[in-house]
Scaffold this active site. Structure first.
Site, short mmCIF file in Angstrom:
data_model
loop_
_atom_site.label_atom_id
_atom_site.label_comp_id
_atom_site.label_asym_id
_atom_site.label_seq_id
_atom_site.Cartn_x
_atom_site.Cartn_y
_atom_site.Cartn_z
N ASN A 1 -11.80 -24.61 -9.74
CA ASN A 1 -12.36 -25.15 -10.99
C ASN A 1 -13.63 -25.98 -10.78
O ASN A 1 -14.53 -25.97 -11.61
CB ASN A 1 -11.30 -25.95 -11.76
CG ASN A 1 -10.64 -27.02 -10.93
OD1 ASN A 1 -10.62 -26.95 -9.70
ND2 ASN A 1 -10.11 -28.03 -11.58
N GLU B 1 -9.05 -40.04 -3.73
CA GLU B 1 -10.37 -39.57 -3.33
C GLU B 1 -11.41 -40.45 -4.01
O GLU B 1 -11.09 -41.26 -4.87
CB GLU B 1 -10.56 -38.11 -3.75
CG GLU B 1 -9.59 -37.19 -3.05
CD GLU B 1 -10.06 -35.76 -3.09
OE1 GLU B 1 -9.62 -35.04 -4.00
OE2 GLU B 1 -10.91 -35.39 -2.24
N CYS C 1 -8.24 -30.82 -13.59
CA CYS C 1 -6.94 -31.47 -13.33
C CYS C 1 -6.78 -32.69 -14.24
O CYS C 1 -5.69 -32.98 -14.71
CB CYS C 1 -6.82 -31.87 -11.87
SG CYS C 1 -8.21 -32.78 -11.23
N GLU D 1 -4.04 -33.83 -4.44
CA GLU D 1 -4.68 -34.01 -5.75
C GLU D 1 -4.19 -32.86 -6.60
O GLU D 1 -4.73 -31.76 -6.55
CB GLU D 1 -6.20 -33.91 -5.52
CG GLU D 1 -7.04 -34.35 -6.65
CD GLU D 1 -6.91 -35.83 -6.83
OE1 GLU D 1 -6.26 -36.19 -7.83
OE2 GLU D 1 -7.43 -36.59 -6.02
P1 NAD Z 1 -3.33 -22.98 -5.98
O1 NAD Z 1 -2.86 -24.37 -5.89
O2 NAD Z 1 -2.39 -21.92 -5.49
O3 NAD Z 1 -4.72 -22.82 -5.16
C1 NAD Z 1 -5.55 -23.90 -4.82
C2 NAD Z 1 -6.07 -23.68 -3.40
O4 NAD Z 1 -4.97 -23.61 -2.50
C3 NAD Z 1 -6.85 -22.38 -3.20
O5 NAD Z 1 -7.88 -22.60 -2.24
C4 NAD Z 1 -5.80 -21.45 -2.59
O6 NAD Z 1 -6.36 -20.40 -1.83
C5 NAD Z 1 -5.06 -22.42 -1.70
N1 NAD Z 1 -3.70 -22.01 -1.35
C6 NAD Z 1 -2.85 -21.23 -2.06
N2 NAD Z 1 -1.68 -21.09 -1.38
C7 NAD Z 1 -1.81 -21.80 -0.23
C8 NAD Z 1 -0.94 -22.05 0.87
N3 NAD Z 1 0.28 -21.53 0.92
N4 NAD Z 1 -1.39 -22.85 1.86
C9 NAD Z 1 -2.62 -23.39 1.82
N5 NAD Z 1 -3.49 -23.17 0.82
C10 NAD Z 1 -3.09 -22.39 -0.20
O7 NAD Z 1 -3.77 -22.73 -7.46
P2 NAD Z 1 -3.96 -21.35 -8.27
O8 NAD Z 1 -2.83 -20.41 -8.04
O9 NAD Z 1 -5.32 -20.85 -8.02
O10 NAD Z 1 -3.89 -21.93 -9.76
C11 NAD Z 1 -2.63 -22.11 -10.38
C12 NAD Z 1 -2.58 -23.38 -11.20
O11 NAD Z 1 -2.85 -24.51 -10.37
C13 NAD Z 1 -3.60 -23.49 -12.31
O12 NAD Z 1 -3.23 -22.81 -13.44
C14 NAD Z 1 -3.63 -24.99 -12.51
O13 NAD Z 1 -2.57 -25.39 -13.32
C15 NAD Z 1 -3.44 -25.53 -11.12
N6 NAD Z 1 -4.72 -25.92 -10.49
C16 NAD Z 1 -5.02 -27.23 -10.44
C17 NAD Z 1 -6.23 -27.64 -9.90
C18 NAD Z 1 -6.61 -29.09 -9.83
O14 NAD Z 1 -7.78 -29.42 -9.85
N7 NAD Z 1 -5.65 -29.99 -9.71
C19 NAD Z 1 -7.13 -26.71 -9.41
C20 NAD Z 1 -6.78 -25.35 -9.43
C21 NAD Z 1 -5.57 -24.98 -9.97
#
Ligand code: NAD
Length: 498
Positions: free
Chosen positions: A166, A475, A298, A264
């Site tokens: 995001n 952060e 977030c 976060e």
């Molecule tokens: P996610 O948490 O799965 O992904 C975020 C990051 O983590 C990405 O770089 C991803 O490649 C990495 N990741 C995924 N699985 C991992 C693992 N097992 N080990 C290490 N890294 C890993 O999020 P998503 O599936 O892209 O989005 C799903 C939901 O998460 C969204 O709908 C939203 O609600 C939330 N989200 C929150 C934020 C925030 O700023 N807090 C940002 C993105 C998504």
């Protein structure tokens, strides 16, 4: 190259020349060990436009080894010299702002003017931690005349940074800059939806004079590249931004090697509007809180907690404004850009369909949409769900899209109880003209940050992070530096009898 030239190139050719394709490891762009690539999409048109390295554990091993080799020299570099390199990076980010912003907009779907703001914020972040680098210092301890005691703030070592889609550049900047300032080395893993600006940032840092290996970026999926990174035994700290379930997995992996983590995670942040508030300011604040970046924040203000006396007026004004917001391809500078992926659009639409099926009133929006010029792309209308019950999923779960859920309350006490009524605790906004009430409510709200009469007020100076399921650790600000240092205490007998 100017912004207009870059935008013109993209719309004429369907891609941009000179985009990074490899990982950035040990000071150079390199192909994935397995030779595999994956595609990144333009959410505004739903088309792939560039291929990048699909990394795995062997790429992570190379990057962590490079970071480990670079650690000793970088950690022992005079702090002011580290700061000078970060300062040059800030200058280069500003010099290359047009290209960074166009790529950020294209990769994430966000409006170009928002991406420009993110790039300016990233430069400001490097400036801030450039200035902080030589203010990281230890303490002395009063042990009496015959002893001395002091502490040194040492770098934590190799640090992992898992970045979401995001705010790809600004999230990378806000954790990489303090890590480098503290003398840590970095391996970052951007989200697979938005890999490009983190790679560009690594290139900029190298041109700013950062030694090879001090900042590495490995691209690929969470499972194939993120998993091995956060589980790597040589990683001493992990900063993760993303969803709650992934954050829990990351913490479990880091625990196996007793690495520290900052999580976060998500939010379901309330914007409380009391009847005595300045309604014009509240309208602007609530709209920005939920529709900026199409609600993919977030800390989005995704719940409006409004006092009954002004409920109808406020929701009426918000619905009118929401309906008038212009959607479109990010590079056409819309008021609301695209959602990051088809899967994410389905998730957002699913929440609204579910609410409708449960009888929730849709006061604005509620439908999928496309870029009006091309008829393509992953868009969702700015939406308001009115007078929702406290236990509804659209109140309790993070939708992460342009969907505002309204809760009606009677008085200050109920407003605070409703604001605290989810498992999250990231931020909260309060609109009221009563100074004492604002601070009483802020005192009683369980959140890492409270905004009064201006949502998103603040900047890199202000510590940011959550309570409850929103995570822990902070952060931004000087607080961020604590994640990247370890206190070493030294005590010595220097003579005499005591
Ligand atoms: P996610 O948490 O799965 O992904 C975020 C990051 O983590 C990405 O770089 C991803 O490649 C990495 N990741 C995924 N699985 C991992 C693992 N097992 N080990 C290490 N890294 C890993 O999020 P998503 O599936 O892209 O989005 C799903 C939901 O998460 C969204 O709908 C939203 O609600 C939330 N989200 C929150 C934020 C925030 O700023 N807090 C940002 C993105 C998504």
């Amino acid at each position: 190259m100017t912004t207009e030239t870059l935008v013109g190139e993209y719309f004429a050719s369907g891609t941009l020349s000179g985009l990074p394709t490899g990982h950035f490891i040990d000071g150079a762009f390199v192909a994935a060990s397995g030779g595999r690539t994956m595609e990144t999409f333009d959410p505004g048109s739903a088309r792939p436009y560039h291929a990048f390295a699909a990394g795995d554990g062997s790429d992570v091993d190379r990057a962590v080894a490079a970071a480990r080799r670079a650690q000793r020299a970088w950690g022992r570099t005079r702090a002011s010299a580290r700061g000078a390199i970060l300062s040059r990076a800030a200058e280069l980010i500003r010099a290359e702002a047009a290209r960074l912003a166009v790529v950020e907009s294209l990769d994430s779907g966000k409006a170009l003017q928002e991406a420009e703001g993110d790039v300016a914020g990233a430069a400001r972040c490097f400036d801030y931690y450039a200035g902080a680098a030589d203010k990281i210092q230890g303490d002395t301890f009063p042990l009496g005349a015959d002893h001395i005691g002091y502490s040194i703030e040492e770098p934590a070592g190799v640090t992992a940074h898992v970045i979401p889609w995001n705010y790809p550049l600004s999230t990378a900047a806000r954790s990489i800059a303090p890590a480098l300032a503290a003398g840590c080395t970095v391996v970052a893993k951007p989200a697979e939806q938005t890999p490009l600006t983190a790679l560009m940032l690594a290139g900029i840092l190298a041109r700013a004079g950062l030694p090879a290996g001090a900042c590495n970026v490995v691209t690929g999926t969470g499972a194939e590249a993120g998993g091995p990174l956060v589980a790597h035994p040589d990683v001493r700290h992990v900063t993760f931004t993303g969803s709650v379930p992934t954050g829990i997995r990351v913490m479990q992996s880091a625990a196996a090697h007793v690495a520290s983590v900052v999580l976060e995670l998500g939010g379901k942040s309330p914007v409380i509007v009391m009847a005595d508030a300045d309604m014009d300011a509240a309208v602007e604040g609530v709209l920005g809180a939920i529709y900026e970046n199409a609600g993919q924040i977030c800390s989005a203000g995704s719940r409006l907690v409004v006092e009954r006396g002004v409920h109808a007026e406020l929701v009426g004004r918000l619905a009118g404004r929401a309906a008038g917001l212009r959607l479109g391809h990010g590079l056409r500078r819309p008021q609301v850009g695209a959602l990051s992926s088809a899967a994410h659009l389905d998730k957002v639409a699913g929440y609204v369909e579910g609410a409708r099926a449960r009888g929730v009133t849709v006061a604005a929006g509620g439908e999928r949409a496309t870029d009006p010029q091309s008829g393509a792309g992953w868009f969702f209308q700015p939406t308001i769900l009115d007078a929702v019950k406290a236990d509804d999923p659209v109140i309790q779960e993070e939708i992460f899209g342009p969907v505002l859920s309204v809760q009606v309350v009677d008085g200050e006490e109920e407003a605070v109880a409703v604001a605290n009524g989810t498992d999250f605790g990231l931020v909260a906004g309060i609109y009221t003209s009563d100074f004492g009430r604002a601070h009483r409510m802020a005192r009683d709200i369980d959140a890492g940050q409270v905004y009064i009469n201006e949502y998103f007020a603040g900047g890199i100076e202000v510590p940011f992070g959550g309570n409850k399921l929103s995570g822990f650790g902070r952060e931004k600000g000087f607080a961020a530096l604590r994640s990247y240092t370890r206190t070493k205490s030294l005590t010595a007998k220097i003579g005499g009898s005591s």
